[in-house]
Design a protein around this motif. Structure first.
Motif, PDB file in Angstrom:
ATOM      1  N   ASP A   1       1.220  -9.646  43.319  1.00 46.59           N
ATOM      2  CA  ASP A   1       2.802  -8.892  43.001  1.00 46.59           C
ATOM      3  C   ASP A   1       2.190  -7.530  43.211  1.00 46.59           C
ATOM      4  OD1 ASP A   1       5.422  -9.226  41.525  1.00 46.59           O
ATOM      5  OD2 ASP A   1       4.037  -7.545  40.656  1.00 46.59           O
ATOM      6  N   PRO A   2       2.981  -6.556  43.892  1.00 44.95           N
ATOM      7  CA  PRO A   2       2.691  -5.309  44.003  1.00 44.95           C
ATOM      8  C   PRO A   2       2.824  -4.453  42.612  1.00 44.95           C
ATOM      9  CG  PRO A   2       4.319  -6.025  45.579  1.00 44.95           C
ATOM     10  CD  PRO A   2       4.196  -7.243  44.756  1.00 44.95           C
ATOM     11  N   GLY A   3       3.779  -4.615  41.877  1.00 41.60           N
ATOM     12  CA  GLY A   3       4.051  -3.965  40.826  1.00 41.60           C
ATOM     13  C   GLY A   3       2.599  -4.274  39.720  1.00 41.60           C
TER      14      GLY A   3
ATOM     15  N   ASP B   1       0.064  -2.418  41.209  1.00 40.08           N
ATOM     16  CA  ASP B   1       0.161  -0.879  40.513  1.00 40.08           C
ATOM     17  C   ASP B   1      -0.562  -0.598  39.274  1.00 40.08           C
ATOM     18  OD1 ASP B   1       1.215  -0.124  42.971  1.00 40.08           O
ATOM     19  OD2 ASP B   1       3.247  -0.126  42.321  1.00 40.08           O
ATOM     20  N   ARG B   2      -0.002  -1.421  38.303  1.00 42.30           N
ATOM     21  CA  ARG B   2      -0.302  -1.332  36.940  1.00 42.30           C
ATOM     22  C   ARG B   2      -2.085  -1.359  36.648  1.00 42.30           C
ATOM     23  NH1 ARG B   2       4.280  -4.578  36.517  1.00 42.30           N
ATOM     24  NH2 ARG B   2       2.949  -6.536  36.033  1.00 42.30           N
TER      25      ARG B   2
ATOM     26  N   ARG C   1      -3.737   1.696  38.094  1.00 46.03           N
ATOM     27  CA  ARG C   1      -3.317   2.985  37.406  1.00 46.03           C
ATOM     28  C   ARG C   1      -4.321   2.748  35.996  1.00 46.03           C
ATOM     29  NH1 ARG C   1       2.068   2.834  38.622  1.00 46.03           N
ATOM     30  NH2 ARG C   1       2.511   1.422  37.021  1.00 46.03           N
TER      31      ARG C   1
ATOM     32  N   THR D   1      -6.935   0.075  48.765  1.00 49.28           N
ATOM     33  CA  THR D   1      -5.685  -0.626  48.593  1.00 49.28           C
ATOM     34  C   THR D   1      -5.431  -1.602  49.987  1.00 49.28           C
ATOM     35  OG1 THR D   1      -4.491   1.216  48.888  1.00 49.28           O
ATOM     36  CG2 THR D   1      -4.787   0.468  46.685  1.00 49.28           C
TER      37      THR D   1
ATOM     38  N   ARG E   1      -2.351   9.085  54.477  1.00 55.53           N
ATOM     39  CA  ARG E   1      -2.091   7.953  55.070  1.00 55.53           C
ATOM     40  C   ARG E   1      -0.835   8.303  56.109  1.00 55.53           C
ATOM     41  NH1 ARG E   1       1.200   2.544  53.146  1.00 55.53           N
ATOM     42  NH2 ARG E   1       2.417   2.691  55.171  1.00 55.53           N
TER      43      ARG E   1
ATOM     44  N   GLY F   1      -5.493   8.280  48.594  1.00 58.47           N
ATOM     45  CA  GLY F   1      -5.775   6.858  48.895  1.00 58.47           C
ATOM     46  C   GLY F   1      -4.438   6.081  48.311  1.00 58.47           C
ATOM     47  N   ARG F   2      -3.821   6.762  47.359  1.00 57.21           N
ATOM     48  CA  ARG F   2      -2.595   6.147  46.661  1.00 57.21           C
ATOM     49  C   ARG F   2      -1.194   6.965  46.965  1.00 57.21           C
ATOM     50  NH1 ARG F   2      -6.516   3.851  46.014  1.00 57.21           N
ATOM     51  NH2 ARG F   2      -7.368   2.710  44.082  1.00 57.21           N
TER      52      ARG F   2
ATOM     53  N   HIS G   1       8.350  -1.567  43.067  1.00 50.46           N
ATOM     54  CA  HIS G   1       7.489  -1.407  44.177  1.00 50.46           C
ATOM     55  C   HIS G   1       7.602  -2.920  45.037  1.00 50.46           C
ATOM     56  CE1 HIS G   1       3.135  -0.700  46.104  1.00 50.46           C
ATOM     57  NE2 HIS G   1       4.294  -0.743  46.945  1.00 50.46           N
ATOM     58  N   ASP G   2       8.132  -2.665  46.081  1.00 47.66           N
ATOM     59  CA  ASP G   2       8.289  -4.022  46.816  1.00 47.66           C
ATOM     60  C   ASP G   2       9.088  -4.990  46.048  1.00 47.66           C
ATOM     61  OD1 ASP G   2       7.438  -2.754  49.370  1.00 47.66           O
ATOM     62  OD2 ASP G   2       5.437  -3.668  48.916  1.00 47.66           O
TER      63      ASP G   2
ATOM     64  N   SER H   1       8.948  -5.528  42.870  1.00 45.45           N
ATOM     65  CA  SER H   1       8.341  -6.037  41.708  1.00 45.45           C
ATOM     66  C   SER H   1       8.146  -4.700  40.738  1.00 45.45           C
ATOM     67  CB  SER H   1       7.016  -6.489  41.918  1.00 45.45           C
ATOM     68  OG  SER H   1       6.299  -6.632  40.731  1.00 45.45           O
ATOM     69  N   VAL H   2       8.389  -5.000  39.364  1.00 43.89           N
ATOM     70  CA  VAL H   2       8.305  -3.972  38.433  1.00 43.89           C
ATOM     71  C   VAL H   2       6.928  -3.276  38.376  1.00 43.89           C
ATOM     72  CG1 VAL H   2       8.829  -3.015  35.986  1.00 43.89           C
ATOM     73  CG2 VAL H   2      10.556  -4.788  37.029  1.00 43.89           C
ATOM     74  N   SER H   3       6.836  -1.889  38.881  1.00 44.94           N
ATOM     75  CA  SER H   3       5.533  -1.346  38.690  1.00 44.94           C
ATOM     76  C   SER H   3       5.483  -0.658  37.375  1.00 44.94           C
ATOM     77  CB  SER H   3       5.397  -0.200  39.882  1.00 44.94           C
ATOM     78  OG  SER H   3       4.219   0.226  39.796  1.00 44.94           O
ATOM     79  N   ALA H   4       6.539   0.218  36.861  1.00 43.38           N
ATOM     80  CA  ALA H   4       6.362   0.819  35.533  1.00 43.38           C
ATOM     81  C   ALA H   4       7.900   0.850  35.127  1.00 43.38           C
ATOM     82  CB  ALA H   4       5.926   2.266  36.041  1.00 43.38           C
TER      83      ALA H   4
ATOM     84  N   ARG I   1       4.442   8.377  39.049  1.00 43.87           N
ATOM     85  CA  ARG I   1       3.547   7.372  38.926  1.00 43.87           C
ATOM     86  C   ARG I   1       2.730   7.070  40.409  1.00 43.87           C
ATOM     87  NH1 ARG I   1       4.220   7.894  34.623  1.00 43.87           N
ATOM     88  NH2 ARG I   1       4.858   6.476  32.649  1.00 43.87           N
TER      89      ARG I   1
ATOM     90  N   MET J   1       1.250   4.770  42.923  1.00 45.07           N
ATOM     91  CA  MET J   1       1.372   3.346  43.314  1.00 45.07           C
ATOM     92  C   MET J   1       0.238   3.022  44.378  1.00 45.07           C
ATOM     93  SD  MET J   1       4.095   2.859  41.599  1.00 45.07           S
ATOM     94  CE  MET J   1       5.693   3.574  41.106  1.00 45.07           C
ATOM     95  N   ALA J   2      -0.063   1.876  44.302  1.00 50.70           N
ATOM     96  CA  ALA J   2      -1.115   1.358  45.413  1.00 50.70           C
ATOM     97  C   ALA J   2      -0.403   1.376  46.779  1.00 50.70           C
ATOM     98  CB  ALA J   2      -1.516  -0.193  45.117  1.00 50.70           C
ATOM     99  N   ASN J   3      -1.236   2.090  47.646  1.00 48.28           N
ATOM    100  CA  ASN J   3      -0.785   1.993  49.152  1.00 48.28           C
ATOM    101  C   ASN J   3      -1.096   0.704  50.001  1.00 48.28           C
ATOM    102  OD1 ASN J   3       0.118   2.799  51.610  1.00 48.28           O
ATOM    103  ND2 ASN J   3      -1.217   4.523  51.593  1.00 48.28           N
ATOM    104  N   LEU J   4      -0.185  -0.301  49.629  1.00 48.00           N
ATOM    105  CA  LEU J   4      -0.542  -1.563  50.551  1.00 48.00           C
ATOM    106  C   LEU J   4      -0.292  -1.691  51.891  1.00 48.00           C
ATOM    107  CD1 LEU J   4       1.281  -3.501  47.501  1.00 48.00           C
ATOM    108  CD2 LEU J   4      -1.150  -3.219  47.910  1.00 48.00           C
TER     109      LEU J   4
ATOM    110  N   PHE K   1       9.986   1.428  47.581  1.00 47.79           N
ATOM    111  CA  PHE K   1      10.057   1.904  45.874  1.00 47.79           C
ATOM    112  C   PHE K   1      11.399   2.238  45.622  1.00 47.79           C
ATOM    113  CE2 PHE K   1       5.999   3.532  47.770  1.00 47.79           C
ATOM    114  CZ  PHE K   1       5.371   2.962  46.860  1.00 47.79           C
TER     115      PHE K   1
END
Lengths: 430, 130
Positions: free
Chosen positions: A70-72, A75-76, A79, A108, B4, B56-57, B79-80, B82-85, B102, B104-107, B113
């Motif tokens: 899950d991307p969220g 991220d969490r 962080r 990542t 990136r 990298g993020r 993010h894609d 899904s709740v990231s924050a 915030r 975020m991961a660079n997938l 977003f």
């Protein structure tokens, strides 16, 4: 060759050479052992660090659905733990599902990619142990690694909030092992070097003084030995002279008188025969006494007469059917005690040949130069076993050795059954 | 990889009203690798969304200007999908604005977003692809 050998016989040089050799050996050994110890310590540190990161930071902070990609959640989690995981020597973090999918990495780009887990990684997932190994940087999962010296990877098992087993993998720089090795090695080597240096600084003067004392004592002993040999020679000479001038003359006169008396007319045949018998017995004793005198101290025993004395010495061998050859060169001006020593050793060796060797040929060779005189007595007799202490003539040879050493020389006897015997002696000319 | 390449050169933004109405928005490139977007909310407020690479993020920043200080807004980053924050923040200053950012991961592949903020009946929603 001799020039090289001479300094090496000096105890001081031997001590310094041995110390330097020991120093080199210790230097090399400490390098090996400290490297092993440091590597073991670095590995242990890496394992402890990995377990700490896995169980104290990553596992408690892991959100639900991270394992599902899950991307969220990623991220969490990133962080929450990234800065705490990438600490100290840690170069990379990966968290794997058992199917080889990377569910999290500080790189990542790797997240969501799948690579085959090897047997060791699967074993850790099953057992829960912590294992370590050197990274194979050619593997696809390590495409982002740029460390020239390689990486050390440590795995351990963690669990997701859903109860799924995950493989936590931390990568450490191999430089750490090298640094740790240097940390262990440097002080140890410093201590070793200083200790050896101190030993040399204290030991060399002490050994120097001791060597000097020993050298002086040795020279004094040599002088005493020489004096003893000279005294012995003088005493022999005196005894020989006294016997010759006293007893021998009297015996000769008595034998002569008995012979003259036996020829007087009017004596009974029985008395005449008794007087003549006594005269013959006295002459036999006189001959034996003269032979003994020659053995005690041959007349004219000096450098110029050595050849003749040796010829006399081997004459009985010739009489016993042994062919002899005597050769003397380069002994002009040799001191009397050296000449006497050569003659004594030749006498003992010749005596042994005649008594035990059953030889058919005997050679006596004396060669001298300005530094030393060398004697070789060689026969082609039955020989003997060097190792047999009860061999015939062994007491005489031992006495010979003692005689030569007392005279400041060296003697060596080479023999083997059926291969004759060779006696070699070297004595330094003062 | 720290810098990136921006995969999506277009940022699509939309303002979705509760009734399904869509208000116009803009998208543009700010700095060398930044992607920016902005638009109006269902009320009088405006939103701005910015994404840029960060060690990298991806650093994503959402901003709301309501011109009224002291309003409490609830916001969410997805993010894609899904709740990231998520969280809440109060508008402040003369412009009556707030911003949240915030990392975020660079997938792998493009990352999408969504920034959503609500205050009473007023809703702001912006999306950006990086």
């Amino acid at each position: 060759m001799t020039g090289l050998r001479r300094p090496l016989t000096n105890p001081l040089v031997q001590f310094v050479v041995a110390s330097l050799f020991l120093f080199g050996l210790t230097w090399w050994a400490t390098g090996i052992f400290s490297q092993r110890a440091a590597r073991a310590e670095a590995l242990a540190d890496a394992r402890v660090t990995t377990e700490l990161l896995a169980h104290s930071i990553a596992e408690p902070a892991m959100p639900r659905r991270l394992v599902a990609g899950d991307p969220g959640a990623i991220d969490r989690f990133d962080r929450a733990v990234h800065d705490r995981l990438m600490t100290g020597d840690v170069r990379r973090i990966k968290i794997w599902r058992d199917d080889g999918t990377v569910v999290y990495s500080d790189e990542t780009e790797l997240i969501g990619k799948r690579f085959a887990l090897d047997a060791e990684q699967l074993s850790v997932l099953r057992s829960g142990a912590t294992e370590s190994s050197l990274s194979d940087l050619r593997r696809r999962e390590n495409e982002f690694e740029t460390e020239d010296d390689g990486l050390l990877e440590v795995y351990t098992k963690i669990e997701s909030p859903e109860g799924q087993s995950l493989l936590f993998e931390a990568y450490f720089s191999v430089d750490t092992v090298k640094q740790r090795s240097a940390e262990v090695l440097t002080p140890f080597r410093r201590i070793t070097a200083l200790s050896l240096l101190a030993l040399l600084l204290v030991g060399v003067p002490l050994l120097g003084v001791l060597t000097l004392r020993l050298t002086r004592a040795s020279r004094a002993r040599e002088r005493l030995m020489q004096r003893a040999v000279q005294s012995s020679e003088a005493e022999r000479r005196r005894i020989a002279r006294d016997l010759h001038d006293g007893v021998v003359q009297e015996l000769a006169g008595t034998a002569f008188a008995l012979s003259g008396t036996a020829r007087e007319p009017g004596l009974s045949d029985g008395l005449r025969e008794e007087l003549l018998g006594s005269s013959r017995a006295l002459r036999r004793s006189l001959r034996q006494l003269r032979s003994l005198l020659v053995e005690i101290h041959p007349p004219g025993l000096d450098a110029s007469g050595l050849g003749a004395a040796l010829e006399d010495l081997t004459a009985p061998a010739a009489a016993a059917g042994v062919t002899t050859a005597v050769s003397v060169t380069g002994v002009e001006g040799a001191p009397d005690h050296v000449v006497a020593l050569v003659w004594r050793v030749a006498q003992e060796a010749t005596r042994n040949t005649l008594r035990h060797a059953h030889a058919s040929h005997l050679t006596v060779d004396v060669r001298g130069d300005e530094r030393q005189v060398r004697l070789t007595v060689q026969d082609d007799g039955i020989g003997f076993d060097d190792a047999d202490p009860a061999r015939p003539g062994s007491y005489g040879l031992r006495g010979l050795q003692s005689l030569v050493e007392d005279g400041g020389g060296r003697v060596r006897v080479d023999s083997a059954p059926g291969r004759g015997t060779t006696v070699r002696m070297v004595v330094e000319r003062p | 990889m720290i810098a990136r390449t921006v995969l999506a050169v277009t940022a699509v933004t939309a303002l979705t009203l509760p009734g399904g109405l869509v208000a116009p928005a803009y998208a543009s490139h700010g700095g060398a690798n930044d992607v920016r977007a902005g638009g109006t909310c269902s009320g009088s407020a405006h939103w701005k969304l910015k994404a840029k690479p960060d060690d990298g993020r991806i650093e994503v920043e959402g901003e709301i200007d309501s011109n009224v200080a002291g309003q409490r807004w609830r916001w969410t980053f997805k993010h894609d999908g899904s709740v990231s924050a998520r969280g809440s923040k109060r508008t402040a200053g003369r412009s009556g604005s707030f911003s949240v950012e915030r990392r975020m991961a660079n997938l792998s592949g493009p990352d999408h977003f969504v920034f959503r903020a609500t205050h009473g009946k007023q809703t702001c929603r912006g999306t950006i692809s990086f």
